[in-house]
Design an enzyme around this catalytic site. Structure first.
Site, short mmCIF file in Angstrom:
data_model
loop_
_atom_site.label_atom_id
_atom_site.label_comp_id
_atom_site.label_asym_id
_atom_site.label_seq_id
_atom_site.Cartn_x
_atom_site.Cartn_y
_atom_site.Cartn_z
N GLN A 190 0.81 -1.21 0.00
CA GLN A 190 0.00 0.00 0.00
C GLN A 190 0.84 1.26 0.00
O GLN A 190 0.69 2.12 -0.85
CB GLN A 190 -0.93 -0.01 1.22
CG GLN A 190 -1.78 1.24 1.37
CD GLN A 190 -2.74 1.12 2.55
OE1 GLN A 190 -3.18 0.03 2.89
NE2 GLN A 190 -3.05 2.24 3.17
N ASP A 191 1.74 1.36 0.97
CA ASP A 191 2.47 2.59 1.22
C ASP A 191 3.87 2.22 1.70
O ASP A 191 4.02 1.23 2.43
CB ASP A 191 1.74 3.39 2.31
CG ASP A 191 1.97 4.88 2.20
OD1 ASP A 191 2.03 5.39 1.08
OD2 ASP A 191 2.08 5.53 3.25
N PRO A 192 4.91 2.96 1.35
CA PRO A 192 6.23 2.67 1.91
C PRO A 192 6.20 2.79 3.44
O PRO A 192 5.44 3.59 3.99
CB PRO A 192 7.13 3.75 1.30
CG PRO A 192 6.40 4.22 0.09
CD PRO A 192 4.94 4.09 0.41
#
EC number: 3.2.2.-
Length: 370
Positions: A190-192
């Site tokens: 999804q997101d770092p």
């Protein structure tokens, strides 16, 4: 007899285990096995050949006269090569041993921040991609109306002194290591990771779920390890969070958002929406029978672009502590989607399903143990 270059992505080896990246005697050992290098000693080169270091640069049977001919040819073409090089962009990536990009050691970290790479606050994403197999894709997205806006947004973030992660050299990390034609599995994050492992060393390294050596294992990755152990794909949980060996076996690991701000989650999600959607479309349109692993709502949304008749999709909730045990209600794939309930992450043998499908297509399965 001359030796053949060994491709670390090749399916020709019948062995069930890939070449070892970590010592089997000591999983805490962070020494890097530099057995694979990019044959690209000049940052200005567009080539990115991967080979093993123990292979000779020339054939054992090469005659002395052939060697002299090559030497003369090299001298004659030296000037022309230099002139061509001057016309090319000075790439910010590609001048390191390839293992330095995915076997990152938090205790020996040498990657520059965004402001160090772009001191004028003018981001040029093309300078961050060195693997030529991706140039067609990049040429395509550069022609899109959103692309200049993407670079402008990133530039404006720098002007505001946002501390963007992952660092620029690692932004397209998985793409720079793994050519599109060697991809077997796509695992969508999804997101770092937004935090720092130690001062000056972000968790984010351009590969979804993976973190540098000598960083604590994040909770989501710990839950992935638990699943691997539960279904007998891993003997015990590693004390590191580096997933380099998965990538080298054909696992393409990206986040739907390629960047975030240090210690902040989701702030760049919309910035990368169009780019990531085009990346998924490029893979699904140009390659057959890929395996897409969709964990959570963001990954599921991206995979709704995937043709389930052409590719295989595995879906569940996200491995984060907040959703690992929960089911997920969303829409089915393909035409005429209907509301369906997808299983919880910890109830699915994701990695077994991946390997079963690979075997059914006469492809080499992934060795998941680290």
């Amino acid at each position: 007899m001359s030796k053949k270059n060994v491709d670390p992505f090749s399916d020709s080896d019948s062995s069930s285990e890939p070449p070892s990246i970590f010592s089997s005697d000591n999983e805490e050992n962070s020494d890097v096995d530099n057995s694979v290098i990019i044959n690209d000693k000049n940052t200005k080169s567009d080539e990115a050949d991967i080979k093993y270091m123990d292979e000779d640069e020339s054939s054992d049977s090469e005659s002395e006269s052939e060697s002299k001919k090559k030497s003369k040819k090299s001298k004659k073409s030296k000037k022309s090569k230099k002139s061509v090089t001057k016309k090319k962009n000075n790439l910010l990536v590609g001048n390191r041993i390839i293992t330095e990009y995915i076997l990152i050691d938090a205790n020996n970290y040498h990657f520059k921040s965004w402001i160090e790479c772009f001191p004028d606050c003018k981001v040029n994403l093309k300078l961050l991609l060195f693997r030529p197999e991706w140039f067609d894709f990049f040429k395509y997205v550069e022609s899109k109306t959103y692309f200049p806006q993407l670079e402008s947004k990133l530039s404006s973030y720098l002007e505001k002194r946002q501390r963007i992660v992952p660092y620029p050299e690692l932004l397209f990390n998985t793409m720079n290591v793994l050519p599109p034609g060697k991809i077997k599995v796509v695992i969508l994050g999804q997101d770092p990771y937004p935090g720092s492992c130690i001062s000056g060393v972000p968790y984010a390294m351009g590969c979804s779920f993976s973190v540098p050596l000598n960083c604590p294992v994040p909770k989501s990755l710990a839950n992935i390890y638990t699943n691997l152990i539960k279904f007998n794909h891993m003997r015990k949980a590693p004390k590191h969070g580096c997933l380099a060996s998965w990538i080298l076996q054909g696992t393409f690991m990206i986040n739907s958002a390629f960047t975030t701000v240090l210690n902040e989650s989701g702030v760049h999600a919309r910035t990368w929406e169009s780019f990531t959607a085009d990346l998924i479309d490029y893979l699904t349109d140009n390659y057959d029978d890929l395996i897409f692993v969709a964990w959570g709502a963001h990954a599921h949304k991206l995979c709704q672009r995937v043709d389930p008749k052409k590719h295989y999709i595995i879906t569940s909730s996200h491995p984060s502590p907040y959703s690992v045990s929960n089911t997920m209600t969303s829409m089915s794939y393909g035409p005429n989607p209907k509301k369906v309930t997808y299983p919880s992450f910890n109830s699915v043998d994701h990695f077994g399903k991946i390997n079963e499908h690979l075997k059914s297509r006469n492809k080499k399965p992934i060795f998941w143990d680290l």
